[in-house]
Design a protein around this motif. Structure first.
Motif, PDB file in Angstrom:
ATOM      1  N   ASN A 334       0.785  -1.129   0.088  1.00 57.15           N
ATOM      2  CA  ASN A 334       0.119  -0.040   0.048  1.00 57.15           C
ATOM      3  C   ASN A 334       0.954   1.249   0.008  1.00 57.15           C
ATOM      4  O   ASN A 334       0.198   2.277   0.294  1.00 57.15           O
ATOM      5  CB  ASN A 334      -0.982   0.040   1.279  1.00 57.15           C
ATOM      6  N   PHE A 335       2.067   1.165  -0.536  1.00 60.46           N
ATOM      7  CA  PHE A 335       3.125   2.289  -0.402  1.00 60.46           C
ATOM      8  C   PHE A 335       3.591   2.508  -1.978  1.00 60.46           C
ATOM      9  O   PHE A 335       3.874   1.405  -2.623  1.00 60.46           O
ATOM     10  CB  PHE A 335       4.281   1.998   0.048  1.00 60.46           C
ATOM     11  N   HIS A 336       2.877   3.501  -2.829  1.00 59.07           N
ATOM     12  CA  HIS A 336       3.014   3.644  -3.993  1.00 59.07           C
ATOM     13  C   HIS A 336       4.062   4.629  -4.317  1.00 59.07           C
ATOM     14  O   HIS A 336       4.233   5.859  -3.537  1.00 59.07           O
ATOM     15  CB  HIS A 336       1.784   3.974  -4.624  1.00 59.07           C
ATOM     16  N   PHE A 337       4.555   4.807  -5.611  1.00 63.60           N
ATOM     17  CA  PHE A 337       5.595   5.617  -6.108  1.00 63.60           C
ATOM     18  C   PHE A 337       5.020   6.550  -7.158  1.00 63.60           C
ATOM     19  O   PHE A 337       4.636   5.958  -7.978  1.00 63.60           O
ATOM     20  CB  PHE A 337       6.807   5.099  -6.313  1.00 63.60           C
ATOM     21  N   ALA A 338       5.468   7.747  -7.251  1.00 64.66           N
ATOM     22  CA  ALA A 338       5.104   8.699  -8.379  1.00 64.66           C
ATOM     23  C   ALA A 338       6.313   9.582  -8.683  1.00 64.66           C
ATOM     24  O   ALA A 338       6.149  10.738  -8.037  1.00 64.66           O
ATOM     25  CB  ALA A 338       3.929   9.226  -8.357  1.00 64.66           C
ATOM     26  N   VAL A 339       7.674   9.103  -8.907  1.00 60.62           N
ATOM     27  CA  VAL A 339       8.880  10.048  -8.826  1.00 60.62           C
ATOM     28  C   VAL A 339       9.537   9.846 -10.093  1.00 60.62           C
ATOM     29  O   VAL A 339       9.838   8.902 -10.507  1.00 60.62           O
ATOM     30  CB  VAL A 339       9.652   9.361  -7.702  1.00 60.62           C
ATOM     31  N   SER A 340       9.944  11.028 -10.694  1.00 64.18           N
ATOM     32  CA  SER A 340      10.884  11.097 -11.922  1.00 64.18           C
ATOM     33  C   SER A 340      11.399  12.267 -12.215  1.00 64.18           C
ATOM     34  O   SER A 340      11.042  13.403 -11.704  1.00 64.18           O
ATOM     35  CB  SER A 340       9.957  10.298 -13.135  1.00 64.18           C
ATOM     36  N   HIS A 341      12.577  12.487 -13.100  1.00 62.29           N
ATOM     37  CA  HIS A 341      12.750  13.338 -13.915  1.00 62.29           C
ATOM     38  C   HIS A 341      11.727  13.614 -14.906  1.00 62.29           C
ATOM     39  O   HIS A 341      11.024  12.749 -15.005  1.00 62.29           O
ATOM     40  CB  HIS A 341      14.035  13.506 -14.454  1.00 62.29           C
ATOM     41  N   SER A 342      11.443  14.667 -15.690  1.00 64.95           N
ATOM     42  CA  SER A 342      10.632  14.797 -16.723  1.00 64.95           C
ATOM     43  C   SER A 342       8.873  14.829 -16.086  1.00 64.95           C
ATOM     44  O   SER A 342       7.981  14.168 -16.624  1.00 64.95           O
ATOM     45  CB  SER A 342      10.545  13.833 -17.915  1.00 64.95           C
ATOM     46  N   GLY A 343       8.908  15.381 -15.017  1.00 71.18           N
ATOM     47  CA  GLY A 343       7.620  15.441 -14.186  1.00 71.18           C
ATOM     48  C   GLY A 343       6.674  16.148 -15.034  1.00 71.18           C
ATOM     49  O   GLY A 343       5.265  15.749 -14.788  1.00 71.18           O
ATOM     50  N   ALA A 344       6.952  17.315 -15.646  1.00 68.29           N
ATOM     51  CA  ALA A 344       6.116  18.034 -16.425  1.00 68.29           C
ATOM     52  C   ALA A 344       5.435  17.265 -17.498  1.00 68.29           C
ATOM     53  O   ALA A 344       4.271  17.316 -17.743  1.00 68.29           O
ATOM     54  CB  ALA A 344       7.035  19.196 -16.903  1.00 68.29           C
ATOM     55  N   THR A 345       6.253  16.414 -18.257  1.00 68.96           N
ATOM     56  CA  THR A 345       5.712  15.655 -19.275  1.00 68.96           C
ATOM     57  C   THR A 345       4.880  14.558 -18.940  1.00 68.96           C
ATOM     58  O   THR A 345       3.771  14.388 -19.171  1.00 68.96           O
ATOM     59  CB  THR A 345       6.766  15.168 -20.043  1.00 68.96           C
ATOM     60  N   LEU A 346       5.374  13.882 -17.597  1.00 69.23           N
ATOM     61  CA  LEU A 346       4.821  12.726 -17.376  1.00 69.23           C
ATOM     62  C   LEU A 346       3.600  12.668 -16.208  1.00 69.23           C
ATOM     63  O   LEU A 346       2.792  11.796 -16.150  1.00 69.23           O
ATOM     64  CB  LEU A 346       5.857  11.577 -16.665  1.00 69.23           C
ATOM     65  N   SER A 347       3.410  13.695 -15.419  1.00 66.90           N
ATOM     66  CA  SER A 347       2.733  13.792 -14.398  1.00 66.90           C
ATOM     67  C   SER A 347       1.159  13.139 -14.464  1.00 66.90           C
ATOM     68  O   SER A 347       0.553  12.571 -13.599  1.00 66.90           O
ATOM     69  CB  SER A 347       2.628  15.236 -13.850  1.00 66.90           C
ATOM     70  N   LEU A 348       0.631  13.933 -15.516  1.00 65.50           N
ATOM     71  CA  LEU A 348      -0.918  13.528 -15.717  1.00 65.50           C
ATOM     72  C   LEU A 348      -0.919  12.090 -16.093  1.00 65.50           C
ATOM     73  O   LEU A 348      -1.808  11.507 -15.168  1.00 65.50           O
ATOM     74  CB  LEU A 348      -1.551  14.529 -16.658  1.00 65.50           C
ATOM     75  N   HIS A 349      -0.585  11.693 -16.929  1.00 67.37           N
ATOM     76  CA  HIS A 349      -0.516  10.206 -17.264  1.00 67.37           C
ATOM     77  C   HIS A 349      -0.146   9.086 -16.216  1.00 67.37           C
ATOM     78  O   HIS A 349      -0.918   8.228 -15.866  1.00 67.37           O
ATOM     79  CB  HIS A 349       0.211   9.821 -18.624  1.00 67.37           C
ATOM     80  N   ALA A 350       1.052   9.455 -15.803  1.00 67.62           N
ATOM     81  CA  ALA A 350       1.666   8.710 -14.524  1.00 67.62           C
ATOM     82  C   ALA A 350       0.627   8.857 -13.396  1.00 67.62           C
ATOM     83  O   ALA A 350       0.339   7.444 -12.671  1.00 67.62           O
ATOM     84  CB  ALA A 350       3.115   9.190 -13.982  1.00 67.62           C
ATOM     85  N   ALA A 351       0.025   9.796 -12.914  1.00 61.53           N
ATOM     86  CA  ALA A 351      -0.898   9.900 -11.990  1.00 61.53           C
ATOM     87  C   ALA A 351      -2.274   8.894 -12.106  1.00 61.53           C
ATOM     88  O   ALA A 351      -2.662   8.377 -11.438  1.00 61.53           O
ATOM     89  CB  ALA A 351      -1.510  11.338 -11.713  1.00 61.53           C
ATOM     90  N   THR A 352      -2.606   8.786 -13.314  1.00 62.86           N
ATOM     91  CA  THR A 352      -3.560   7.951 -13.733  1.00 62.86           C
ATOM     92  C   THR A 352      -3.404   6.746 -13.559  1.00 62.86           C
ATOM     93  O   THR A 352      -4.399   5.661 -13.140  1.00 62.86           O
ATOM     94  CB  THR A 352      -4.367   8.073 -15.220  1.00 62.86           C
ATOM     95  N   LEU A 353      -2.281   6.428 -14.098  1.00 65.59           N
ATOM     96  CA  LEU A 353      -1.722   4.787 -13.780  1.00 65.59           C
ATOM     97  C   LEU A 353      -1.692   4.444 -12.393  1.00 65.59           C
ATOM     98  O   LEU A 353      -1.928   3.488 -11.995  1.00 65.59           O
ATOM     99  CB  LEU A 353      -0.381   4.646 -14.598  1.00 65.59           C
ATOM    100  N   VAL A 354      -0.901   5.406 -11.720  1.00 63.61           N
ATOM    101  CA  VAL A 354      -0.843   5.107 -10.167  1.00 63.61           C
ATOM    102  C   VAL A 354      -2.183   5.182  -9.413  1.00 63.61           C
ATOM    103  O   VAL A 354      -2.558   4.195  -8.523  1.00 63.61           O
ATOM    104  CB  VAL A 354       0.166   5.924  -9.650  1.00 63.61           C
ATOM    105  N   ALA A 355      -2.908   5.884  -9.601  1.00 64.32           N
ATOM    106  CA  ALA A 355      -4.273   5.954  -9.206  1.00 64.32           C
ATOM    107  C   ALA A 355      -5.053   4.503  -9.534  1.00 64.32           C
ATOM    108  O   ALA A 355      -5.770   4.006  -8.631  1.00 64.32           O
ATOM    109  CB  ALA A 355      -5.234   7.336  -9.466  1.00 64.32           C
ATOM    110  N   ASP A 356      -5.132   4.307 -10.715  1.00 64.06           N
ATOM    111  CA  ASP A 356      -5.632   2.997 -11.307  1.00 64.06           C
ATOM    112  C   ASP A 356      -5.097   1.737 -10.420  1.00 64.06           C
ATOM    113  O   ASP A 356      -5.921   1.064 -10.117  1.00 64.06           O
ATOM    114  CB  ASP A 356      -5.460   2.902 -12.727  1.00 64.06           C
ATOM    115  N   GLU A 357      -3.893   1.754 -10.253  1.00 60.88           N
ATOM    116  CA  GLU A 357      -3.418   0.425  -9.659  1.00 60.88           C
ATOM    117  C   GLU A 357      -3.791   0.551  -8.187  1.00 60.88           C
ATOM    118  O   GLU A 357      -4.163  -0.394  -7.551  1.00 60.88           O
ATOM    119  CB  GLU A 357      -1.667   0.579  -9.697  1.00 60.88           C
TER     120      GLU A 357
END
Length: 375
Positions: A334-357
């Motif tokens: 129940n500990f999830h990551f959303a960490v990266s360089h290029s956060g400006a590009t990735l943030s919206l899509h990655a957030a959807t993937l992390v929230a989905d999971e």
């Protein structure tokens, strides 16, 4: 289903994850050690792209991130944070030109939009460019790239989350986790407050390794410092991201330009800095700032009257292998990551993937290359 989630960090990743969760009815608390967008998200070039990113899984993730920005901008009336003007890039010598040819060939092979322009074609797009600073040809143009205004985007995402019941806790860092078995049950804040949780999402950017360590997880990071110069308002027409050999620049609203050079980053590394801090103009060497302005003026002569209005130094969160870290940790599910360089590009899509999971959807194939366990 997780009903109580703490998101650690209120930059572009934290704000995007919080909005995703709150819109889906999840009780969300965003914990920020300082001010929203006050760290890396407020001191970034924020170029949206998948230009030369490898491997293919990272390229595809970035392309999906760019598409997510387009969708949000189209869906939100009067959105003003997303700008898709394209990106122009050229090189000054034969090794640089050869590298640029390889990059263009690779992205074309991936189905990414790119084409070659000559000087005349570029001047139609950017008429204020100094023609003497442009090569005759072999100027790469990536038309679907652009930039975001991260503080504006973070504001929209957090307001969306709060309007759906999320709580924003600022100036109060995550200081520890209560763990029972293989699950985090509480988040302890520096204020002494304890927040009961069903899940935690680590969106702490440069501080992500520290937050992971609080949960007993060792996250490999190789953060670097980067500096940016913001000019005074100036009457010059710049519509795109420009990657010239000596300087990178883009518009930044109200007639200002955002400038970046490698010498700025070198000057930033010389500063006595702490994690996640930003710094006033006085912290950067005046000779370095003068050289940056001179490079900008050589490229855009109309910048002659521009001065340095402000500078920012930010700590870039870069995982050890350069790739994003996304999704749940196997040892602490129940500990999830959303960490990266290029956060400006990735943030919206990655957030959807992390929230989905987090809510039980299966993104095994997409997230496999970006799991924490690869370290």
């Amino acid at each position: 289903m997780a009903r109580r989630v703490v998101v650690v960090g209120a930059g572009v990743y934290g704000a995007a994850v919080a909005a995703e969760l709150a819109v889906r009815g999840v009780g969300t608390t965003v914990v920020e050690a300082g001010a929203p967008a006050g760290g890396t998200s407020g001191a970034t070039f924020s170029w949206t792209n998948s230009c030369g990113k490898k491997p293919r899984s990272y390229h595809d993730l970035s392309v999906a991130g760019m598409a997510a920005h387009r969708r949000l901008a189209a869906d939100v009336p009067h959105s003003d944070w997303y700008h898709e003007g394209g990106n122009l890039e050229w090189a000054a010598d034969e090794p640089g030109r050869a590298a640029l040819r390889r990059k263009v060939a690779e992205v074309l092979d991936f189905g990414y939009e790119a084409r070659w322009l000559d000087r005349v074609e570029v001047l139609r797009l950017e008429p204020d460019l100094n023609p003497d600073r442009l090569p005759d040809d072999e100027i790469a143009y990536f038309p679907r790239e652009g930039w975001i205004e991260p503080t504006r985007l973070v504001g929209y995402l957090l307001s969306t989350a709060i309007s759906r019941g999320a709580e924003l806790v600022r100036d109060d860092a995550a200081a520890g986790f209560g763990v029972e078995g293989d699950a985090i049950t509480t988040v302890l804040l520096t204020s002494g407050r304890r927040v009961p949780v069903d899940a935690v999402v680590n969106c702490a950017g440069p501080s992500a390794a520290r937050v992971a360590e609080l949960a007993g997880l060792k996250l490999a990071m190789r953060n670097t410092l980067g500096a940016l110069v913001y000019t005074s308002p100036v009457a010059v027409a710049v519509s795109r991201v420009i990657h010239a050999p000596d300087i990178h620049l883009r518009p930044d609203g109200a007639g200002r330009l955002l400038l970046h050079t490698r010498s700025l980053d070198a000057a930033a590394r010389d500063l006595d800095t702490g994690p996640g801090h930003t710094h006033a103009r006085r912290d950067l060497d005046e000779d370095t700032l003068a050289a940056v302005l001179a490079a900008g003026r050589a490229l855009y002569p109309a910048l002659k009257s521009a001065t340095v209005e402000s500078t920012r130094v930010g700590e870039r969160p870069i995982p050890g292998d350069g790739l994003p870290v996304l999704g749940r940790a196997r040892a602490l599910p129940n500990f999830h990551f959303a960490v990266s360089h290029s956060g400006a590009t990735l943030s919206l899509h990655a957030a959807t993937l992390v929230a989905d999971e987090l809510l039980g959807q299966d993104h095994t194939a997409t997230l496999a290359p970006f799991r924490f366990e690869r370290f």
